[in-house]
Write a protein that holds these residues in place. Structure first.
Motif, PDB file in Angstrom:
ATOM      1  N   LEU A  29      -3.354   6.470   6.987  1.00 55.83           N
ATOM      2  CA  LEU A  29      -2.225   5.612   7.370  1.00 55.83           C
ATOM      3  C   LEU A  29      -0.900   6.327   7.113  1.00 55.83           C
ATOM      4  CD1 LEU A  29      -3.444   2.215   5.816  1.00 55.83           C
ATOM      5  CD2 LEU A  29      -3.535   2.883   8.228  1.00 55.83           C
ATOM      6  N   TYR A  30      -0.812   6.970   5.944  1.00 57.67           N
ATOM      7  CA  TYR A  30       0.409   7.676   5.548  1.00 57.67           C
ATOM      8  C   TYR A  30       0.752   8.769   6.556  1.00 57.67           C
ATOM      9  CZ  TYR A  30       3.707  10.149   2.455  1.00 57.67           C
ATOM     10  OH  TYR A  30       4.822  10.753   1.918  1.00 57.67           O
ATOM     11  N   ALA A  50       4.057   3.181   7.358  1.00 52.44           N
ATOM     12  CA  ALA A  50       3.154   3.309   6.208  1.00 52.44           C
ATOM     13  C   ALA A  50       3.746   4.276   5.188  1.00 52.44           C
ATOM     14  CB  ALA A  50       1.776   3.792   6.665  1.00 52.44           C
ATOM     15  N   ILE A  64      -0.420  -2.520   3.740  1.00 53.60           N
ATOM     16  CA  ILE A  64       0.165  -1.531   4.660  1.00 53.60           C
ATOM     17  C   ILE A  64      -0.639  -1.464   5.951  1.00 53.60           C
ATOM     18  CG2 ILE A  64       0.630   0.945   4.954  1.00 53.60           C
ATOM     19  CD1 ILE A  64       1.539   0.959   1.975  1.00 53.60           C
ATOM     20  N   VAL A 103       0.824  -1.999   9.709  1.00 49.53           N
ATOM     21  CA  VAL A 103       0.615  -1.003  10.774  1.00 49.53           C
ATOM     22  C   VAL A 103       0.031  -1.670  12.027  1.00 49.53           C
ATOM     23  CG1 VAL A 103      -0.787   1.003  11.424  1.00 49.53           C
ATOM     24  CG2 VAL A 103       0.442   1.008   9.253  1.00 49.53           C
TER      25      VAL A 103
END
Length: 293
Positions: free
Chosen positions: A20-21, A27, A70, A74
């Motif tokens: 995700l990051y 994120a 998160i 997203v």
């Protein structure tokens, strides 16, 4: 109707949230904000730490919360829950997802909860055990008859209940469960008696923090662990969240009420697939899936 469900402690894994990051600017922004709020780099532990580091309660709970919340952010416009629920810790993720709590307040409460629970665990040796293959009523009766503090803590699905309490009382209760015909009665590798009267010091500490936090009107009802029915009133949500630490997680009953109220699909938001498995054991006629982006 779509029900979104959020996992609790135990769903963590090394590397969680890294995808995700790396793929989503929102994120990255929220993970960096979390590092600032917590005062340490939780992303380092989540993305590159060891399983042992990730297992510490003060890390585990914020890590699972962050992964779940998160991921829901997203999903963006594709995330439209008709109802939400979370298993234990997951209730905090659910309350951010339905707008009751904002991200920062949710994370602060989860962090305070984790630290308060850790402190309560250190006050008295205590543990939990999984009991498989017995009716709830039998487990409840054995807990009542066993000397010392031992109570039902998680009603996960029919035939799967977790008990919680003093180490000696848990060991004694496990022997009685086996004698009563339990398929298994297994002490779990946890450092405390979550969802039992032994969490009272943590409940008192968390109550003050929850009372001082702004709770908003939710966009969708939350089916809380304590009441198992749809709740939309912010004051009721607060009271139930405070009670949750010393009361059992009634997951079976919550899922049954969500289905009775029209839930046709359950989407698990966060690490792992444990809750989907439990939902299918409660009622295999509903659809289950993991939230994906």
């Amino acid at each position: 109707m779509n029900a979104y469900i959020f996992p609790g402690q135990g769903a963590q894994f090394v590397g969680m949230g890294l995808d995700l990051y790396e793929a989503h600017p929102i994120a990255q922004e929220l993970f960096e904000q979390a590092n600032d709020i917590l005062g340490f780099s939780i992303t380092d532990i989540m993305f590159e730490g060891t399983a042992e580091e990730l297992k510490q309660t003060k890390v585990t709970q914020p890590a699972i919360f962050l992964h779940s919340v998160i991921l829901s952010k997203v999903l963006g416009e594709g995330f439209v829950p008709d109802m939400v629920a979370g298993h234990s810790l997951g209730e905090f993720s659910a309350l951010v997802a339905n707008g009751t709590l904002n991200f920062e307040d949710g994370l602060k409460l989860v962090s305070q909860r984790a630290i308060a629970m850790q402190k309560a665990c250190e006050l008295q040796p205590s543990t939990m055990a999984a009991v498989l293959g017995l009716d709830d009523e039998v487990v409840e009766r054995i807990c009542e008859e066993t000397k010392g503090i031992v109570v039902p803590a998680n009603y996960n699905c029919p035939g799967q209940l977790v008990i919680s309490g003093e180490v000696e009382a848990i060991n004694l209760a496990c022997e009685k469960m086996k004698e009563a015909g339990a398929r298994r009665a297994l002490v779990l590798p946890v450092g405390g008696a979550f969802h039992s009267p032994l969490m009272e010091p943590a409940r008192e500490e968390l109550a003050a923090a929850i009372e001082g936090t702004q709770f908003n009107n939710p966009t969708a009802p939350v089916y809380q662990n304590v009441t198992t029915t749809a709740v939309t009133n912010p004051d009721e949500i607060k009271a139930n969240l405070i009670s949750q630490l010393t009361a059992p997680v009634k997951w079976t009953q919550s899922v049954q009420h969500m289905i009775a109220d029209g839930a046709k699909s359950f989407v698990e938001v966060g690490p792992g697939k444990v809750l989907q498995g439990l939902v299918r054991k409660i009622d295999n006629s509903v659809e289950t899936a993991s939230a994906t982006v």
